[in-house]
Write a protein that holds these residues in place. Structure first.
Motif, short mmCIF file in Angstrom:
data_model
loop_
_atom_site.label_atom_id
_atom_site.label_comp_id
_atom_site.label_asym_id
_atom_site.label_seq_id
_atom_site.Cartn_x
_atom_site.Cartn_y
_atom_site.Cartn_z
N HIS A 60 -3.05 65.65 113.40
CA HIS A 60 -3.02 66.83 112.53
C HIS A 60 -4.28 67.66 112.79
CE1 HIS A 60 -2.93 69.25 108.88
NE2 HIS A 60 -1.65 68.93 108.80
N PRO A 61 -4.15 68.98 112.85
CA PRO A 61 -5.32 69.82 113.13
C PRO A 61 -6.45 69.67 112.11
CG PRO A 61 -3.35 71.17 112.73
CD PRO A 61 -2.92 69.75 112.72
N GLN A 92 -8.74 64.54 121.51
CA GLN A 92 -7.42 63.92 121.59
C GLN A 92 -6.44 64.60 120.64
OE1 GLN A 92 -8.31 59.83 120.70
NE2 GLN A 92 -8.72 59.31 122.84
N ILE A 93 -6.94 65.11 119.54
CA ILE A 93 -6.07 65.77 118.57
C ILE A 93 -5.92 67.26 118.89
CG2 ILE A 93 -5.84 66.44 116.13
CD1 ILE A 93 -7.32 63.78 115.48
N ILE A 94 -7.05 67.94 119.07
CA ILE A 94 -7.03 69.39 119.27
C ILE A 94 -6.30 69.77 120.56
CG2 ILE A 94 -8.50 71.45 119.61
CD1 ILE A 94 -8.58 70.35 116.73
N HIS A 98 -3.49 72.46 119.64
CA HIS A 98 -3.90 73.82 120.00
C HIS A 98 -3.77 74.03 121.50
CE1 HIS A 98 -5.71 73.33 116.06
NE2 HIS A 98 -5.90 74.64 116.01
N ALA A 99 -3.49 75.25 121.88
CA ALA A 99 -3.40 75.60 123.30
C ALA A 99 -4.80 75.62 123.92
CB ALA A 99 -2.75 76.97 123.47
N TYR A 105 -10.15 75.13 120.59
CA TYR A 105 -10.16 74.24 121.74
C TYR A 105 -11.34 74.57 122.65
CZ TYR A 105 -8.74 71.79 125.97
OH TYR A 105 -8.72 70.96 127.05
N GLN A 106 -11.58 75.84 122.88
CA GLN A 106 -12.69 76.27 123.75
C GLN A 106 -14.03 75.85 123.14
OE1 GLN A 106 -12.41 77.56 126.81
NE2 GLN A 106 -10.20 77.34 126.62
#
Length: 134
Positions: A60-61, A92-94, A98-99, A105-106
Motif C-alpha cells: 500500500h502506498p 519494494q512498495i513504491i 507508483h510509476a 519514486y524519483q
C-alpha cells in the motif's frame, strides 16, 4: 497541536492501531519534525509504521510513504545503514504502487542513491591515525 495530539495519545481508550491514534501520532510526528526533535519524531514514526502495516496488510502506498519518512529521520540522525535498509523496503512498495516517472519514486531513488554513496565513501576512508603503508 502537539500538546493536543500527545494528550489524545496518552488516553488509552482506543486501540493503538485505531485510525484516530494513527492520525494523532502523525500530528505529533509532524510537530516534532517542525521542532527538529528528530528522536521524538522517529519514535512516533516507528509506532505509526507498525499501525500502517496493521491497517494496510498488503502493498500500500501509505506504508511506502511512512517508510520513506522514517528512513529520512534515521538519515538525519546519522544512522545511514538503517536509513538505507528502510529505503530499500520502501522501494519494494513504491516501485509497485507508483510509476518510475512519478515524483515520489524519483525522490526515493535519490534517497537510496545518497545513502549508498555515503556508505561507500565512508567505507573507503582510511583511518587518520593508522599505520603507515609502505
Amino acid at each position: 497541536m502537539l500538546s493536543n495530539a500527545e494528550e489524545c495519545l496518552s488516553q488509552k481508550t482506543l486501540h493503538r492501531h485505531h485510525f484516530a491514534m494513527l492520525r494523532a501520532r502523525n500530528v505529533a510526528m509532524d510537530a516534532h519534525i517542525e521542532l527538529k526533535n528528530w528522536n521524538e519524531a522517529l519514535r512516533y514514526g516507528e509506532e505509526n509504521l507498525e499501525s500502517y502495516r496493521h491497517q494496510y496488510q498488503f502493498i500500500h502506498p501509505s506504508v511506502g510513504v511512512q517508510l520513506m519518512r522514517v528512513g529520512k529521520l534515521y538519515n538525519y540522525l546519522g544512522n545511514v545503514t538503517k536509513a538505507l535498509e528502510i529505503f530499500k523496503e520502501a522501494h519494494q512498495i513504491i516501485s509497485v504502487t507508483h510509476a518510475n516517472q512519478h515524483a515520489l519514486y524519483q525522490a526515493l531513488r535519490e534517497l537510496l542513491t545518497g545513502c549508498e554513496m555515503e556508505l561507500q565513501i565512508g567505507n573507503q576512508r582510511l583511518p587518520l591515525d593508522g599505520p603507515e603503508v609502505t
